[in-house]
Design an enzyme around this catalytic site. Structure first.
Site, mmCIF file in Angstrom:
data_model
loop_
_atom_site.group_PDB
_atom_site.id
_atom_site.type_symbol
_atom_site.label_atom_id
_atom_site.label_comp_id
_atom_site.label_asym_id
_atom_site.label_seq_id
_atom_site.Cartn_x
_atom_site.Cartn_y
_atom_site.Cartn_z
ATOM 1 N N HIS A 1 73.525 42.275 25.582
ATOM 2 C CA HIS A 1 72.712 41.579 26.593
ATOM 3 C C HIS A 1 73.358 41.608 27.971
ATOM 4 O O HIS A 1 74.579 41.501 28.116
ATOM 5 C CB HIS A 1 72.379 40.148 26.163
ATOM 6 C CG HIS A 1 73.544 39.233 25.979
ATOM 7 N ND1 HIS A 1 74.031 38.427 26.985
ATOM 8 C CD2 HIS A 1 74.304 38.965 24.889
ATOM 9 C CE1 HIS A 1 75.039 37.711 26.523
ATOM 10 N NE2 HIS A 1 75.239 38.014 25.258
ATOM 11 N N ASP B 1 81.311 38.066 27.881
ATOM 12 C CA ASP B 1 80.148 37.860 27.024
ATOM 13 C C ASP B 1 78.915 37.965 27.920
ATOM 14 O O ASP B 1 78.626 37.032 28.660
ATOM 15 C CB ASP B 1 80.246 36.488 26.359
ATOM 16 C CG ASP B 1 78.997 36.074 25.612
ATOM 17 O OD1 ASP B 1 78.129 36.934 25.367
ATOM 18 O OD2 ASP B 1 78.877 34.884 25.287
ATOM 19 N N GLU C 1 69.484 36.514 26.198
ATOM 20 C CA GLU C 1 70.210 36.117 24.992
ATOM 21 C C GLU C 1 70.860 34.748 25.142
ATOM 22 O O GLU C 1 70.901 33.963 24.195
ATOM 23 C CB GLU C 1 71.280 37.165 24.655
ATOM 24 C CG GLU C 1 71.891 37.020 23.266
ATOM 25 C CD GLU C 1 73.041 36.023 23.213
ATOM 26 O OE1 GLU C 1 73.421 35.598 22.099
ATOM 27 O OE2 GLU C 1 73.588 35.669 24.287
ATOM 28 N N GLU C 2 71.375 34.442 26.334
ATOM 29 C CA GLU C 2 72.102 33.180 26.522
ATOM 30 C C GLU C 2 71.195 31.952 26.399
ATOM 31 O O GLU C 2 71.691 30.838 26.250
ATOM 32 C CB GLU C 2 72.828 33.166 27.871
ATOM 33 C CG GLU C 2 73.979 34.164 27.984
ATOM 34 C CD GLU C 2 75.142 33.862 27.059
ATOM 35 O OE1 GLU C 2 75.099 32.847 26.337
ATOM 36 O OE2 GLU C 2 76.104 34.655 27.036
ATOM 37 N N ASP D 1 78.519 41.851 20.482
ATOM 38 C CA ASP D 1 78.735 40.620 21.251
ATOM 39 C C ASP D 1 80.161 40.148 20.998
ATOM 40 O O ASP D 1 80.939 40.802 20.306
ATOM 41 C CB ASP D 1 77.697 39.554 20.852
ATOM 42 C CG ASP D 1 77.289 38.676 22.012
ATOM 43 O OD1 ASP D 1 78.157 38.340 22.838
ATOM 44 O OD2 ASP D 1 76.104 38.301 22.093
ATOM 45 N N HIS E 1 82.893 31.618 26.540
ATOM 46 C CA HIS E 1 82.091 30.796 27.449
ATOM 47 C C HIS E 1 82.962 29.985 28.412
ATOM 48 O O HIS E 1 82.530 28.975 28.950
ATOM 49 C CB HIS E 1 81.130 29.869 26.690
ATOM 50 C CG HIS E 1 79.922 30.580 26.178
ATOM 51 N ND1 HIS E 1 78.751 29.944 25.842
ATOM 52 C CD2 HIS E 1 79.691 31.897 25.955
ATOM 53 C CE1 HIS E 1 77.860 30.819 25.427
ATOM 54 N NE2 HIS E 1 78.414 32.021 25.487
#
Length: 385
Positions: A73, A190, A224-225, A245, A325
């Site tokens: 993504h 990410d 995606e997030e 990922d 994250h």
């Protein structure tokens, strides 16, 4: 396929650097899409975009079914303006799920109708000379931070004059560092590292003229997030979907910053037994370091595809990320390892020919090793007196 796969580390790093330089929080991904689509076209692929910008690039194989999909993504975490405050600062809400603890101190850009403004995200009590110990004892959370705009903004009226409004997108600076020892530290690895892995795998396949038994679709999603990911990116020809990922290198996890991390399950349940088994065996055949992991609080593009109704086999290949994250760290070894596995997978022979049809009979259906039915029945019979 026993041809040695030569992943170009310089190409991979350059693609990752270029991607990190393009802000792309969910909802603000157009330029990342344009950049990636142009690179895919340069590599010689047929590229199509969905209405909102998910990319579907096809690399032809010997047959069109059962096609394979590989997905990562382009969207990242970010923030959005929630309110214009009377003190001339901005209240924010997160885009995606990430802690305000990692937002404190970040430099960021605000995309307004009148232009791009710079600013810093700060706790409400940011001055130690004023608040003393309260700086350390104040709560953590999105309601306890604010964005200071690097422009004349003393009150709400000034903010309005700047053209900043509720809903404006805020992109967090990645602050990347590429170290000589192979470690890479940045926000938004990410999943921009996943995108770079896919591009590096494709570059190697094109350069080495790797042939595949079936078409491969290289998918790049933009939501995606926030959970929607690959829900609208697939085509009916795709029978298997491998997501790329991050894997979380944290206490209690088996993920690693070196080699491939093969996820066996996430919060949505187990990944496909047969596809995961094949990927694990390919690592063994080609000398690729691999470890398995299970994630409790994690989902990927694979989950959104299945939830959208696509009847595809799914698997997840991860590159180990420390502090996911947050201020993330990876190692080039993992990126190259995953890229090699992707090429070997794309070039591998089809094992489940029945997958070429969306619906068919029992003939050719897969098997899993269990005790013979009669043995199970005998085991369940009561003991004779």
């Amino acid at each position: 396929m026993h041809t040695p796969i030569d992943i170009d580390p310089d190409y991979l790093r350059s693609r990752l650097k270029a991607l990190l330089a393009i802000p792309s929080p969910t909802g603000f991904t157009d330029e990342a899409v344009r950049h990636t689509a142009r690179e895919l076209e340069r590599l010689g692929l047929e590229v199509k975009l969905t209405r909102r910008g998910a990319i579907r690039a096809r690399r032809p194989g010997a047959a069109d079914r059962p096609a394979r999909g590989i997905v990562s993504h382009l969207d990242t975490l970010g923030a959005q303006v929630k309110a214009l405050k009377d003190n001339g600062r901005l209240e924010l809400v997160s885009i995606g799920h990430w802690s305000a603890r990692f937002a404190e101190g970040a430099r960021a850009s605000i995309f307004s109708t009148k232009g791009i403004y710079r600013g810093s995200i700060l706790p409400l009590k940011a001055s130690g000379h004023t608040f003393n110990d309260e700086v350390d004892t104040q709560p953590t959370g999105w309601r306890h931070i604010e964005m200071r705009i690097d422009a004349l903004a003393r009150d709400r009226k000034d903010i309005v004059q700047l053209g900043i409004d509720i809903g404006d997108i805020v992109a967090i600076d990645p602050q990347p560092e590429f170290l000589d020892n192979g470690f890479i530290v940045s926000r938004h690895l990410d999943d921009k590292a996943g995108v770079a892995i896919m591009l590096a795998a494709l570059e190697a396949m094109q350069r080495q003229e790797i042939e595949t038994p079936v078409d491969t679709y290289w998918l790049f999603t933009i939501g995606e997030e926030v959970g929607v990911g690959a829900s609208a990116a697939l085509v009916p020809e795709i029978a298997s979907l491998v997501a790329i990922d991050n894997g979380t290198t944290a206490p209690g996890q088996a993920s690693d910053e070196f080699g491939v991390t093969l996820a066996m399950a996430d919060q949505t349940g187990p990944f496909d037994y047969h596809l995961s088994k094949k990927l694990f065996e390919l690592c063994g055949e080609h000398g690729i370091r691999v470890q398995k992991d299970v994630f409790r609080y994690y989902r990927s593009d694979a989950a959104s595809a299945v939830e959208a109704g696509h009847d595809v086999r799914t698997a997840l290949l991860a590159f180990g990320v420390d502090a996911s994250h947050g201020y993330e760290r990876i190692h080039l070894h993992a990126l190259i390892s995953v890229a090699k596995l992707v090429v070997h997978y794309a070039a591998s022979e089809v094992q489940i020919e029945r997958d070429s049809e969306e619906v068919s009979g029992l003939r050719g259906f897969t098997r899993q090793k269990v005790a013979p039915a009669e043995q199970v029945l005998r085991a369940n019979e009561p003991d004779e007196p």
